[in-house]
Design a protein around this motif. Structure first.
Motif, PDB file in Angstrom:
ATOM      1  N   TYR A 399      42.408  39.572  32.755  1.00 12.37           N
ATOM      2  CA  TYR A 399      42.214  39.730  34.199  1.00 12.37           C
ATOM      3  C   TYR A 399      43.377  40.499  34.830  1.00 12.37           C
ATOM      4  O   TYR A 399      43.174  41.371  35.694  1.00 12.37           O
ATOM      5  CB  TYR A 399      42.074  38.356  34.858  1.00 12.37           C
ATOM      6  CG  TYR A 399      42.246  38.397  36.357  1.00 12.37           C
ATOM      7  CD1 TYR A 399      41.242  38.913  37.185  1.00 12.37           C
ATOM      8  CD2 TYR A 399      43.426  37.948  36.952  1.00 12.37           C
ATOM      9  CE1 TYR A 399      41.406  38.975  38.563  1.00 12.37           C
ATOM     10  CE2 TYR A 399      43.598  38.010  38.322  1.00 12.37           C
ATOM     11  CZ  TYR A 399      42.591  38.527  39.121  1.00 12.37           C
ATOM     12  OH  TYR A 399      42.772  38.593  40.475  1.00 12.37           O
ATOM     13  N   HIS A 402      43.068  44.110  34.108  1.00 11.97           N
ATOM     14  CA  HIS A 402      42.008  44.643  34.976  1.00 11.97           C
ATOM     15  C   HIS A 402      42.549  44.925  36.375  1.00 11.97           C
ATOM     16  O   HIS A 402      42.293  45.987  36.957  1.00 11.97           O
ATOM     17  CB  HIS A 402      40.867  43.621  35.046  1.00 11.97           C
ATOM     18  CG  HIS A 402      39.896  43.841  36.166  1.00 11.97           C
ATOM     19  ND1 HIS A 402      38.858  44.743  36.076  1.00 11.97           N
ATOM     20  CD2 HIS A 402      39.816  43.286  37.409  1.00 11.97           C
ATOM     21  CE1 HIS A 402      38.175  44.737  37.214  1.00 11.97           C
ATOM     22  NE2 HIS A 402      38.739  43.861  38.038  1.00 11.97           N
ATOM     23  N   ARG A 403      43.325  44.017  36.895  1.00 12.24           N
ATOM     24  CA  ARG A 403      43.787  44.120  38.282  1.00 12.24           C
ATOM     25  C   ARG A 403      44.906  45.136  38.464  1.00 12.24           C
ATOM     26  O   ARG A 403      44.924  45.884  39.458  1.00 12.24           O
ATOM     27  CB  ARG A 403      44.271  42.742  38.750  1.00 12.24           C
ATOM     28  CG  ARG A 403      44.715  42.708  40.197  1.00 12.24           C
ATOM     29  CD  ARG A 403      45.036  41.291  40.624  1.00 12.24           C
ATOM     30  NE  ARG A 403      45.577  41.243  41.965  1.00 12.24           N
ATOM     31  CZ  ARG A 403      45.957  40.127  42.586  1.00 12.24           C
ATOM     32  NH1 ARG A 403      45.826  38.966  41.965  1.00 12.24           N
ATOM     33  NH2 ARG A 403      46.450  40.166  43.799  1.00 12.24           N
ATOM     34  N   PHE A 409      38.034  44.266  33.018  1.00 13.62           N
ATOM     35  CA  PHE A 409      37.894  43.047  32.227  1.00 13.62           C
ATOM     36  C   PHE A 409      36.703  43.168  31.269  1.00 13.62           C
ATOM     37  O   PHE A 409      36.817  42.847  30.081  1.00 13.62           O
ATOM     38  CB  PHE A 409      37.694  41.857  33.170  1.00 13.62           C
ATOM     39  CG  PHE A 409      37.599  40.535  32.471  1.00 13.62           C
ATOM     40  CD1 PHE A 409      38.724  39.753  32.264  1.00 13.62           C
ATOM     41  CD2 PHE A 409      36.374  40.045  32.023  1.00 13.62           C
ATOM     42  CE1 PHE A 409      38.627  38.520  31.626  1.00 13.62           C
ATOM     43  CE2 PHE A 409      36.270  38.823  31.391  1.00 13.62           C
ATOM     44  CZ  PHE A 409      37.405  38.064  31.186  1.00 13.62           C
TER      45      PHE A 409
END
Length: 485
Positions: A399, A402-403, A409
Motif C-alpha cells: 500500500y 502504491h501511495r 497495489f
C-alpha cells in the motif's frame, strides 16, 4: 539507465555470491554444531538474541541508511558517525553487563548471566565496521563484501566446531559469534581502506539524524517484533523447546533472508541513486519485487515439501520435533522475501518519517498477534500468528509503494501472483504424489525437489513469467560476457 542496469546486475551477482556463500556456511554450521550440541544450548543463545539484536540496531542508529541516502557524504559525516557508534557500543555493552543478572533471573537460568556478559562483546567489534560496510554498499562494491562475509564466517565456524568437539557446549556458540565479529571488523579495515579523522561534527550529526532518527526507531520496532517471539518462547517454555523453535526459525530464516537480501542489499543504493527519475525508479522496483517473489516461491515450497528428510539429514533425528514448526514458518518466509524492496523504496525517497509511522503500526500489530497467539494456543498459536503478521506487513508495504511511488497495489499483486500460484500448485502435487510411494525418504525428497524445480522452470518458460525471462536474459548476458573474455 544502462549504467544503472549494469551496476545493478553486477551487484546482484556478487550479492548472490555473498548471500548464498553465507547461507551455505550457516547450513554447515547448523549441521555440525546441532550434532555436537543439545537443543538446550541453542535455546539459551536464542533467549539472549533479543538483547543483542536490539543493541546492534541502536548502534547502527539508522545512520548507515542516512549515509547511503545522502548523495555525497563527507569525511566529517563518516568520522562523526564512526565515533558515535563506538561511544554507543561501549554504553550499551555496559548496560548489558550490569543488567545480565536480571536477564538470568527473568529466564530462571543462572548460566545466562555470564553468557550475556561475554556475548555482549560483539557490540564493540560490530561498531568498528559499520562505516566501512555502508561505504561498500553505497559504492555497490559487493565483491569485497562477499569476500569479507564468507572468509570471516568460515573462520568462525571452524573455531566453533573445534571447541564444540572439545566439549565447550554453549560457549562454542558464543565463540562463533565473537570471532565472526572480530574477523569481519579486521577484514573491513584491511579491504575497506577508509580511516576516520579525529573530528566530531554536530552539524553532520544533526543532519544525518534528521533522516536516520526515524530509520532507527523503525528498525528498533522491527527488531523488537521479530525477536519478541523468542522472548515469549524462552519465558514460557523450556530451553529445549526454545532450541527447537530457534533452529526452525534460523533454518527458515537463512533461506528466506538469503533469497530476499540478495536483492535487498542492492535495492537501497540503486533506488537511492535513481530517486530523481521516476520511470527508472518504478522499473527497477518492479524487478526488485518480482525476482524475490519468483525465487522465494520455489525455495519455500520445496523446503515445505521435503522438510522431514531435510531436517533428519541436516540435524539428525533428535531435532525431528521442529519439522512442523519449520513448515509453518516457511509460509511466513515467503512474505519476508517480499517485504524488503518496498521498505527500501520508501527509505530511498527520503520519507523516513512515513517509514517510521507505518512501521510503528504494522510492527505493533505483529507483536499483538504473537502475544495473543501464544497465550491462547501455545507454540502453534505463536507460529501461525507469525505467518499472519508477516503477510500483514507485506500488504501494508505494498500500500505504501502504491501511495508514494505510484506503482499500484493491484499491479504489485498481479506481478507476483503467477509465481505464487505456480509454486503452490506444483508443491501440492509433489507432496501428495510422494505419499503414494513407499521408497527411501531421501530418494523421495530428491525426486520431489527435482520435480518441483524442473516443472516450475518449464512452466515459467511456457507461461512467459516476467521474472523468469528477466533472470534468463541476465544469465545469458553474463555468460556471453564471460565467454568473450
Amino acid at each position: 539507465m544502462d549504467s544503472l542496469k549494469q551496476k545493478t546486475m553486477k551487484g546482484v551477482v556478487w550479492s548472490s555470491v555473498q548471500r548464498f556463500g553465507s547461507m551455505a556456511i550457516t547450513f554447515v554450521s547448523n549441521i555440525v554444531l546441532a550434532r555436537l550440541l543439545s537443543p538446550s544450548d541453542f535455546g539459551c543463545i536464542g533467549m539472549l538474541m533479543i538483547f543483542i539484536s536490539l543493541s546492534n540496531t541502536f548502534i547502527d542508529g539508522g545512520f548507515g541508511s542516512a549515509l547511503i541516502q545522502k548523495k555525497e557524504p563527507t569525511q566529517h559525516d563518516y568520522s562523526t558517525i564512526f565515533f558515535w557508534n563506538i561511544f554507543l557500543s561501549i554504553v550499551l555493552y555496559g548496560i548489558l553487563f550490569v543488567f545480565s543478572p536480571l536477564v538470568a533471573r527473568f529466564y530462571d537460568i543462572p548460566l545466562l548471566e555470564s553468557v550475556l556478559k561475554v556475548q555482549g562483546i560483539v557490540l564493540l567489534f560490530n561498531a568498528l565496521s559499520i562505516i566501512q560496510y555502508n561505504q561498500l554498499r553505497k559504492k555497490l562494491l559487493f565483491k569485497k563484501l562477499a569476500i569479507i562475509e564468507i572468509v570471516s564466517a568460515s573462520i568462525s565456524l571452524v573455531l566453533a566446531i573445534l571447541v564444540a568437539i572439545a566439549g565447550w557446549g554453549i560457549w562454542s556458540l558464543v565463540l562463533q559469534q565473537i570471532s565472526l565479529s572480530v574477523f569481519r571488523a579486521l577484514l573491513f579495515w584491511i579491504l575497506g581502506k577508509w580511516r576516520p579523522s579525529l573530528v566530531f561534527s554536530r552539524t553532520s550529526f544533526k543532519e544525518l539524524f534528521h533522516f536516520g532518527g526515524f530509520m532507527l526507531l523503525s528498525s528498533l520496532f522491527s527488531t523488537l517484533s521479530n525477536e519478541i517471539q523468542g522472548l515469549l518462547v524462552g519465558k514460557m517454555f523450556s530451553p529445549a523447546t526454545m532450541g527447537l523453535y530457534s533452529q526452525a526459525y534460523r533454518l527458515e530464516g537463512s533461506a528466506a533472508t538469503a533469497t530476499s537480501s540478495i536483492i535487498d542489499q542492492v535495492t537501497y543504493p540503486v533506488l537511492a541513486s535513481a530517486k530523481d527519475d521516476k520511470v527508472a525508479f518504478v522499473s527497477a522496483l518492479k524487478r526488485f519485487i518480482q525476482i524475490p517473489a519468483y525465487v522465494g516461491s520455489l525455495v519455500m515450497m520445496v523446503m515445505i515439501v521435503v522438510a522431514k528428510p531435510l531436517i533428519i539429514l541436516l540435524y539428525s533425528a533428535k531435532w525431528l520435533e521442529f519439522v512442523p514448526y519449520f513448515q509453518i514458518l516457511c509460509t511466513a518466509g515467503l512474505a519476508v522475501c517480499l517485504q524488503g524492496s518496498a521498505n527500501n523504496a520508501i527509505a530511498a525517497l527520503g520519507k523516513s518519517n512515513v517509514f517510521f509511522a507505518w512501521t510503528i503500526l504494522k510492527r505493533s500489530l505483529t507483536i499483538v498477534f504473537c502475544v495473543v497467539g501464544i497465550l491462547l494456543f501455545g507454540i502453534y498459536g505463536l507460529l501461525w500468528s507469525s505467518v499472519a503478521g508477516a503477510w500483514m506487513v507485506y500488504f501494508v508495504n505494498a500500500y505504501l509503494v502504491h501511495r508514494h511511488v505510484g506503482y499500484s497495489f493491484i499491479n504489485q499483486v498481479l506481478d507476483i501472483l503467477p509465481s505464487l500460484l505456480l509454486a503452490v500448485i506444483i508443491g501440492v502435487i509433489a507432496y501428495y504424489v510422494g505419499t503414494l510411494f513407499d521408497i527411501n525418504m531421501y530418494l523421495k525428497a530428491f525426486l520431489q525437489a527435482s520435480f518441483c524445480t524442473i516443472t516450475y522452470l518449464f512452466a515459467s518458460w511456457l507461461f512467459r513469467i516476467d521474472a523468469f525471462s528477466y533472470l534468463f536474459e541476465m544469465i545469458k548476458k553474463r555468460f556471453r560476457r564471460t565467454k568473450a573474455v
